[in-house]
Motif scaffolding. Structure first.
Motif, PDB file in Angstrom:
ATOM      1  N   VAL A  14    -100.091 -10.324  -6.123  1.00 42.39           N
ATOM      2  CA  VAL A  14    -100.708  -9.084  -6.313  1.00 42.39           C
ATOM      3  C   VAL A  14    -102.043  -9.408  -6.824  1.00 42.39           C
ATOM      4  O   VAL A  14    -103.263  -9.009  -6.423  1.00 42.39           O
ATOM      5  CB  VAL A  14     -99.762  -7.900  -6.771  1.00 42.39           C
ATOM      6  N   TRP A  15    -102.080  -9.992  -7.803  1.00 44.07           N
ATOM      7  CA  TRP A  15    -103.200 -10.226  -8.627  1.00 44.07           C
ATOM      8  C   TRP A  15    -104.253 -11.220  -7.738  1.00 44.07           C
ATOM      9  O   TRP A  15    -105.375 -10.917  -7.835  1.00 44.07           O
ATOM     10  CB  TRP A  15    -102.859 -10.845 -10.162  1.00 44.07           C
ATOM     11  N   SER A  16    -103.591 -12.156  -7.075  1.00 40.72           N
ATOM     12  CA  SER A  16    -104.524 -12.904  -6.252  1.00 40.72           C
ATOM     13  C   SER A  16    -105.200 -12.180  -5.274  1.00 40.72           C
ATOM     14  O   SER A  16    -106.254 -12.169  -5.064  1.00 40.72           O
ATOM     15  CB  SER A  16    -103.793 -14.099  -5.509  1.00 40.72           C
ATOM     16  N   THR A  17    -104.413 -10.819  -4.800  1.00 38.35           N
ATOM     17  CA  THR A  17    -104.931 -10.061  -3.646  1.00 38.35           C
ATOM     18  C   THR A  17    -106.285  -9.304  -4.325  1.00 38.35           C
ATOM     19  O   THR A  17    -107.244  -9.091  -3.625  1.00 38.35           O
ATOM     20  CB  THR A  17    -104.089  -9.392  -3.232  1.00 38.35           C
ATOM     21  N   ILE A  18    -105.958  -8.910  -5.519  1.00 41.13           N
ATOM     22  CA  ILE A  18    -106.992  -8.148  -6.550  1.00 41.13           C
ATOM     23  C   ILE A  18    -108.223  -8.978  -6.548  1.00 41.13           C
ATOM     24  O   ILE A  18    -109.321  -8.520  -6.321  1.00 41.13           O
ATOM     25  CB  ILE A  18    -106.620  -7.430  -7.668  1.00 41.13           C
ATOM     26  N   GLU A  19    -108.011 -10.113  -6.859  1.00 40.16           N
ATOM     27  CA  GLU A  19    -109.016 -11.078  -7.309  1.00 40.16           C
ATOM     28  C   GLU A  19    -109.789 -11.268  -6.014  1.00 40.16           C
ATOM     29  O   GLU A  19    -111.107 -11.323  -5.991  1.00 40.16           O
ATOM     30  CB  GLU A  19    -108.724 -12.611  -7.814  1.00 40.16           C
ATOM     31  N   LYS A  20    -109.041 -11.464  -4.887  1.00 37.85           N
ATOM     32  CA  LYS A  20    -109.940 -11.829  -3.604  1.00 37.85           C
ATOM     33  C   LYS A  20    -110.728 -10.513  -2.975  1.00 37.85           C
ATOM     34  O   LYS A  20    -111.718 -10.647  -2.680  1.00 37.85           O
ATOM     35  CB  LYS A  20    -108.855 -12.183  -2.570  1.00 37.85           C
ATOM     36  N   LEU A  21    -110.301  -9.216  -3.404  1.00 41.67           N
ATOM     37  CA  LEU A  21    -110.934  -8.157  -3.038  1.00 41.67           C
ATOM     38  C   LEU A  21    -111.966  -7.923  -3.884  1.00 41.67           C
ATOM     39  O   LEU A  21    -113.148  -7.699  -3.315  1.00 41.67           O
ATOM     40  CB  LEU A  21    -109.899  -6.840  -2.996  1.00 41.67           C
ATOM     41  N   THR A  22    -111.887  -8.030  -5.207  1.00 42.29           N
ATOM     42  CA  THR A  22    -112.960  -7.936  -6.029  1.00 42.29           C
ATOM     43  C   THR A  22    -113.970  -8.905  -5.736  1.00 42.29           C
ATOM     44  O   THR A  22    -115.320  -8.501  -5.955  1.00 42.29           O
ATOM     45  CB  THR A  22    -112.540  -8.057  -7.470  1.00 42.29           C
ATOM     46  N   THR A  23    -113.887  -9.945  -5.156  1.00 38.35           N
ATOM     47  CA  THR A  23    -114.937 -11.060  -5.018  1.00 38.35           C
ATOM     48  C   THR A  23    -115.522 -10.386  -3.609  1.00 38.35           C
ATOM     49  O   THR A  23    -117.012 -11.087  -3.368  1.00 38.35           O
ATOM     50  CB  THR A  23    -114.608 -12.447  -4.647  1.00 38.35           C
ATOM     51  N   MET A  24    -115.249  -9.241  -3.149  1.00 38.03           N
ATOM     52  CA  MET A  24    -116.046  -8.906  -2.022  1.00 38.03           C
ATOM     53  C   MET A  24    -116.892  -7.769  -2.515  1.00 38.03           C
ATOM     54  O   MET A  24    -117.951  -7.261  -1.585  1.00 38.03           O
ATOM     55  CB  MET A  24    -114.981  -8.338  -0.676  1.00 38.03           C
ATOM     56  N   LEU A  25    -116.673  -7.092  -3.504  1.00 34.57           N
ATOM     57  CA  LEU A  25    -117.519  -6.044  -3.882  1.00 34.57           C
ATOM     58  C   LEU A  25    -118.760  -6.115  -4.528  1.00 34.57           C
ATOM     59  O   LEU A  25    -118.861  -6.627  -5.885  1.00 34.57           O
ATOM     60  CB  LEU A  25    -116.571  -5.046  -4.921  1.00 34.57           C
ATOM     61  N   PRO A  26    -119.734  -5.805  -3.938  1.00 38.54           N
ATOM     62  CA  PRO A  26    -121.290  -5.937  -4.306  1.00 38.54           C
ATOM     63  C   PRO A  26    -121.465  -4.894  -5.418  1.00 38.54           C
ATOM     64  O   PRO A  26    -120.777  -3.500  -5.333  1.00 38.54           O
ATOM     65  CB  PRO A  26    -122.125  -5.803  -3.240  1.00 38.54           C
ATOM     66  N   VAL A  48     -96.847  -3.960 -10.938  1.00 36.48           N
ATOM     67  CA  VAL A  48     -97.651  -4.601  -9.870  1.00 36.48           C
ATOM     68  C   VAL A  48     -98.553  -5.844  -9.984  1.00 36.48           C
ATOM     69  O   VAL A  48     -98.476  -6.461  -9.610  1.00 36.48           O
ATOM     70  CB  VAL A  48     -98.339  -3.320  -8.969  1.00 36.48           C
ATOM     71  N   ILE A  49     -99.394  -5.576 -10.938  1.00 35.52           N
ATOM     72  CA  ILE A  49    -100.258  -6.346 -11.295  1.00 35.52           C
ATOM     73  C   ILE A  49     -99.833  -7.625 -11.976  1.00 35.52           C
ATOM     74  O   ILE A  49    -100.487  -8.486 -12.109  1.00 35.52           O
ATOM     75  CB  ILE A  49    -101.610  -5.769 -12.197  1.00 35.52           C
ATOM     76  N   SER A  50     -98.758  -7.675 -12.683  1.00 38.14           N
ATOM     77  CA  SER A  50     -98.161  -8.942 -13.163  1.00 38.14           C
ATOM     78  C   SER A  50     -97.463  -9.631 -12.311  1.00 38.14           C
ATOM     79  O   SER A  50     -97.286 -10.958 -12.645  1.00 38.14           O
ATOM     80  CB  SER A  50     -97.038  -8.582 -14.054  1.00 38.14           C
ATOM     81  N   ASP A  51     -97.489  -9.234 -10.994  1.00 39.32           N
ATOM     82  CA  ASP A  51     -97.291 -10.262  -9.764  1.00 39.32           C
ATOM     83  C   ASP A  51     -98.367 -11.162  -9.382  1.00 39.32           C
ATOM     84  O   ASP A  51     -99.432 -10.529  -9.196  1.00 39.32           O
ATOM     85  CB  ASP A  51     -96.948  -9.221  -8.619  1.00 39.32           C
ATOM     86  N   ASP A  52     -98.064 -12.368  -9.351  1.00 32.11           N
ATOM     87  CA  ASP A  52     -99.321 -13.361  -9.108  1.00 32.11           C
ATOM     88  C   ASP A  52     -99.995 -13.220  -7.852  1.00 32.11           C
ATOM     89  O   ASP A  52    -101.097 -13.424  -7.674  1.00 32.11           O
ATOM     90  CB  ASP A  52     -98.669 -14.884  -9.441  1.00 32.11           C
ATOM     91  N   ASP A  59    -101.764  -4.374   1.863  1.00 32.84           N
ATOM     92  CA  ASP A  59    -101.183  -5.652   0.860  1.00 32.84           C
ATOM     93  C   ASP A  59    -100.993  -5.129  -0.477  1.00 32.84           C
ATOM     94  O   ASP A  59     -99.775  -4.934  -0.951  1.00 32.84           O
ATOM     95  CB  ASP A  59    -101.861  -6.813   0.974  1.00 32.84           C
ATOM     96  N   LEU A  60    -102.070  -4.475  -1.007  1.00 36.43           N
ATOM     97  CA  LEU A  60    -101.828  -3.851  -2.304  1.00 36.43           C
ATOM     98  C   LEU A  60    -101.070  -2.413  -2.348  1.00 36.43           C
ATOM     99  O   LEU A  60    -100.240  -2.543  -3.416  1.00 36.43           O
ATOM    100  CB  LEU A  60    -103.401  -3.541  -2.996  1.00 36.43           C
ATOM    101  N   ILE A  61    -101.024  -1.711  -1.374  1.00 37.30           N
ATOM    102  CA  ILE A  61    -100.495  -0.785  -1.216  1.00 37.30           C
ATOM    103  C   ILE A  61     -98.862  -1.014  -1.138  1.00 37.30           C
ATOM    104  O   ILE A  61     -98.001  -0.170  -1.591  1.00 37.30           O
ATOM    105  CB  ILE A  61    -100.995   0.292  -0.160  1.00 37.30           C
ATOM    106  N   ALA A  62     -98.452  -2.147  -0.383  1.00 37.04           N
ATOM    107  CA  ALA A  62     -97.215  -2.491  -0.086  1.00 37.04           C
ATOM    108  C   ALA A  62     -96.672  -2.935  -1.320  1.00 37.04           C
ATOM    109  O   ALA A  62     -95.464  -2.484  -1.665  1.00 37.04           O
ATOM    110  CB  ALA A  62     -97.130  -3.557   0.935  1.00 37.04           C
ATOM    111  N   ALA A  63     -97.335  -3.677  -2.382  1.00 33.11           N
ATOM    112  CA  ALA A  63     -96.935  -4.090  -3.384  1.00 33.11           C
ATOM    113  C   ALA A  63     -96.720  -2.820  -4.594  1.00 33.11           C
ATOM    114  O   ALA A  63     -95.757  -2.919  -5.003  1.00 33.11           O
ATOM    115  CB  ALA A  63     -97.851  -5.055  -4.263  1.00 33.11           C
ATOM    116  N   PHE A  64     -97.584  -1.970  -4.503  1.00 37.83           N
ATOM    117  CA  PHE A  64     -97.436  -0.522  -5.282  1.00 37.83           C
ATOM    118  C   PHE A  64     -96.228   0.135  -4.972  1.00 37.83           C
ATOM    119  O   PHE A  64     -95.383   0.671  -5.793  1.00 37.83           O
ATOM    120  CB  PHE A  64     -98.745   0.140  -4.913  1.00 37.83           C
TER     121      PHE A  64
END
Length: 143
Positions: free
Chosen positions: A54-66, A48-52, A33-38
């Motif tokens: 996309v930012w929501s996707t980044i936030e979701k992915l970030t919550t997975m990263l230990p 890319v990151i100004s799109d809400d 999804d992020l690459i498609a937006a890119f």
């Protein structure tokens, strides 16, 4: 690669570990999804990151990263670092000025852009993942 580092705005550094196996499918889908937006934004990371969405996707992915030592990545501590965001979520390929390269432009012959740090850490098939992302954004560009 066992981890990658994120430098927060306050100068502190965290080491990002791999997600658990059970989360890999979700991580791959989010990367697509992020690459498609890119691609849709012609590698304009600010666009890319100004799109809400996309930012929501980044936030979701970030919550997975230990992170090493416990806890999760804190996106708010580096959300204004465009080059670091590009390397972590989209591609490590940059021009001479450190600006992320457009992956369609880079894909010529046997050349392919470098994977994101997330893709490299998780040993993802970034070419297939990217092609799926590109198909989502511009179906006419990938055979």
């Amino acid at each position: 690669m066992e981890f990658f580092e994120i430098k927060y705005n306050d100068g502190s550094v965290v080491k990002v570990k791999r997600v658990k196996r059970a989360e890999l499918k979700d991580l791959i889908t989010l990367q697509q999804d992020l690459i498609a937006a890119f691609v849709r934004n012609y590698a304009g990371i600010g666009s890319v990151i100004s799109d809400d969405t996309v930012w929501s996707t980044i936030e979701k992915l970030t919550t997975m990263l230990p992170v090493v030592g416990g806890g999760l990545v804190e996106l708010s501590k580096f959300e204004d670092d465009l080059n670091q965001l590009a390397k972590i979520f989209f591609t490590q390929s940059t021009d001479d000025n450190g600006i992320p390269l457009n992956m369609i432009a880079v894909h010529e012959g046997s050349e392919w852009y470098k994977p994101s740090l997330i893709s490299e850490l998780h040993q993802l098939d970034h070419i297939t993942t990217s092609q799926e992302g590109i198909k989502k954004a511009r179906p006419e560009t990938v055979e």
